[in-house]
Scaffold this active site. Structure first.
Site, PDB file in Angstrom:
ATOM      1  N   CYS A  44      36.832  43.263  35.873  1.00 49.64           N
ATOM      2  CA  CYS A  44      38.212  43.654  35.933  1.00 49.64           C
ATOM      3  C   CYS A  44      38.121  45.391  36.067  1.00 49.64           C
ATOM      4  O   CYS A  44      39.543  45.881  36.075  1.00 49.64           O
ATOM      5  CB  CYS A  44      38.805  43.263  34.548  1.00 49.64           C
ATOM      6  N   LYS A  47      40.166  46.423  39.232  1.00 48.46           N
ATOM      7  CA  LYS A  47      41.610  46.515  39.021  1.00 48.46           C
ATOM      8  C   LYS A  47      42.157  47.971  39.097  1.00 48.46           C
ATOM      9  O   LYS A  47      41.558  48.802  38.857  1.00 48.46           O
ATOM     10  CB  LYS A  47      42.170  45.593  37.873  1.00 48.46           C
ATOM     11  N   ASP A  77      50.873  38.223  30.900  1.00 47.57           N
ATOM     12  CA  ASP A  77      49.644  37.682  31.552  1.00 47.57           C
ATOM     13  C   ASP A  77      49.912  36.780  32.605  1.00 47.57           C
ATOM     14  O   ASP A  77      49.182  36.616  33.526  1.00 47.57           O
ATOM     15  CB  ASP A  77      48.798  37.071  30.685  1.00 47.57           C
ATOM     16  N   ASP A  94      43.930  35.743  39.515  1.00 43.55           N
ATOM     17  CA  ASP A  94      43.039  36.818  39.296  1.00 43.55           C
ATOM     18  C   ASP A  94      41.702  36.685  40.046  1.00 43.55           C
ATOM     19  O   ASP A  94      41.259  35.345  40.320  1.00 43.55           O
ATOM     20  CB  ASP A  94      42.746  36.721  37.692  1.00 43.55           C
ATOM     21  N   ASP A 117      44.663  33.329  31.516  1.00 45.20           N
ATOM     22  CA  ASP A 117      46.351  34.030  31.513  1.00 45.20           C
ATOM     23  C   ASP A 117      46.897  32.808  30.954  1.00 45.20           C
ATOM     24  O   ASP A 117      48.068  32.916  30.540  1.00 45.20           O
ATOM     25  CB  ASP A 117      46.358  34.711  32.827  1.00 45.20           C
ATOM     26  N   GLY A 165      42.102  26.328  48.649  1.00 43.44           N
ATOM     27  CA  GLY A 165      41.983  27.913  48.543  1.00 43.44           C
ATOM     28  C   GLY A 165      42.126  28.712  50.147  1.00 43.44           C
ATOM     29  O   GLY A 165      42.386  28.142  50.841  1.00 43.44           O
ATOM     30  N   HIS A 166      41.731  30.141  49.860  1.00 41.65           N
ATOM     31  CA  HIS A 166      41.602  30.602  51.104  1.00 41.65           C
ATOM     32  C   HIS A 166      40.361  31.803  50.936  1.00 41.65           C
ATOM     33  O   HIS A 166      39.981  32.096  49.868  1.00 41.65           O
ATOM     34  CB  HIS A 166      43.069  31.636  51.205  1.00 41.65           C
ATOM     35  N   ASP A 253      45.795  38.370  26.385  1.00 41.06           N
ATOM     36  CA  ASP A 253      44.318  38.328  26.508  1.00 41.06           C
ATOM     37  C   ASP A 253      43.814  39.500  26.935  1.00 41.06           C
ATOM     38  O   ASP A 253      44.447  40.331  27.272  1.00 41.06           O
ATOM     39  CB  ASP A 253      43.684  37.372  27.365  1.00 41.06           C
TER      40      ASP A 253
END
Length: 374
Positions: A44, A47, A77, A94, A117, A165-166, A253
């Site tokens: 994180c 970010k 969140d 995320d 989240d 997904g990707h 969180d």
């Protein structure tokens, strides 16, 4: 279960390959892969800072919809949308670069962080989509397989289905999930609705951003790495299930903005303040020593700069304390407020389940101000 992956670095050559993702390989040299070396940042701490987000998103105009319950304008969140009188969907996304060198563990941590989240809002995750960035010409596909297996292990634990997904080719490794959950609209836990004279409870230690920096620099021992890895990989599922049985006023969180940053979001634009007792805050081993040695991630400075004016007497605090309370966390614990008469019981229940929790402060009448007592 943890899978340690030792893989050869490979130089890819194109020899009659039929598929771009299945090239012929020429092994140049063998060494154990350090996954954290495939990104400039980790977890994180990668970010964008709160100042950048505020400047870029603050003036966006949202479509008008009466069923929209929560969106990005509230620093929540996740977002929430009512689909019936009894059901709301909660959505979040995320992803980030590796925080540990073991691919399987990284997958677990990234998935736990993404699911968090949903748990922070009191919801139950039901589906997920994976997001993958991978340097296919630098790392063997077995690394990606181990990351995906780690993430899937946490989705199974959460009873959350992976729909798809990707993926894209990238110069660095990144992985995470977009997660959808369900909740009754009236049971949503919000982050900025605390009440006066409540206790503040935290369900995981802080300092993993500092330790992740030490891991990247090769300055963390195996015992410390194992402890912080287990904690980051722990779902907030059980903690969420326990606290939703109590009158929780506000919940979030603790992730990239650090404990102090997320605590301030709980009181922003309210008539409530928060006082944190630094000595009551659980921290990982060696965190204080590392902070005093200025072994801190780059994101810490941005967190401090953006919020220091909201910390009463913040400029008078020792730098190492600021570095710890603003340390960007990856897959941190839940932070929530409850009436003081139930806080001890909640902490006892959480600790009985192996969730290291503590009362770390209380709400005050000092509107919009965060105090850190030492």
């Amino acid at each position: 279960m943890k899978i340690l992956v030792s893989i050869a670095r490979k130089n890819f050559t194109r020899k009659n390959c039929q598929q771009e993702n299945d090239p012929q390989l020429e092994i140049m040299n063998e060494e154990k892969i350090r996954l954290t070396q495939y990104s400039e940042y980790s977890g994180c701490a990668a970010k964008l800072g709160p100042c950048v987000l505020t400047e870029s998103l603050g003036d966006l105009t949202q479509a008008s919809c009466e069923d929209l319950l929560v969106d990005f304008r509230h620093s929540e969140d996740a977002g929430a949308y009512r689909i019936s009188d009894d059901v709301a969907v909660v959505q979040t996304v995320d992803f980030f670069p590796p925080v540990v060198d073991d691919p399987y563990s990284f997958g677990q941590i990234a998935a736990a962080n993404s699911l968090s989240d949903i748990y922070a809002m009191g919801a139950r995750p039901i589906t997920a989509l994976s997001i993958v960035c991978f340097p296919i010409h630098e790392l063997d596909v077995s690394v990606l397989k181990a990351i995906a297996e780690g993430g899937m292990s946490k989705l199974r634990e959460a009873n959350c289905s992976l729909l798809g997904g990707h993926s894209i080719k990238d110069d660095s490794v990144k992985y995470g999930l977009a997660v959808t959950g369900l909740i009754h609209p009236s049971k949503l836990l919000l982050n900025n609705t605390p009440k006066l004279d409540e206790h503040l409870i935290l369900t995981k230690p802080i300092g993993n951003g500092i330790i992740n920096t030490a891991i990247r620099l090769g300055k963390a021992d195996d015992t410390l790495i194992d402890e912080v890895t287990r904690s980051m990989a722990m779902l907030n599922k059980v903690a969420s299930e326990i606290i939703t049985g109590y009158p929780v006023s506000a919940c979030t969180d603790v992730t990239g903005f650090g404990l102090a940053g997320h605590a301030f979001e709980m009181i922003q634009d309210t008539k409530i303040g928060i006082e944190l007792d630094f000595n009551a805050i659980p921290v990982y081993p060696q965190t204080i020593e590392m902070a005093k040695d200025r072994l801190v991630p780059g994101g810490t400075k941005g967190n401090i700069t953006y919020r220091i004016d909201n910390v009463r007497g913040g400029n008078e605090l020792p730098q190492w304390i600021l570095d710890i309370v603003f340390d960007p966390q990856t897959s941190g614990g839940l932070l929530f407020t409850v009436p003081q008469n139930v806080s001890a019981l909640i902490v006892e229940q959480l600790n009985e389940k192996g969730i290291r929790s503590a009362v770390i402060g209380q709400t005050t009448a000092d509107a919009g101000k965060l105090t850190i007592s030492i």
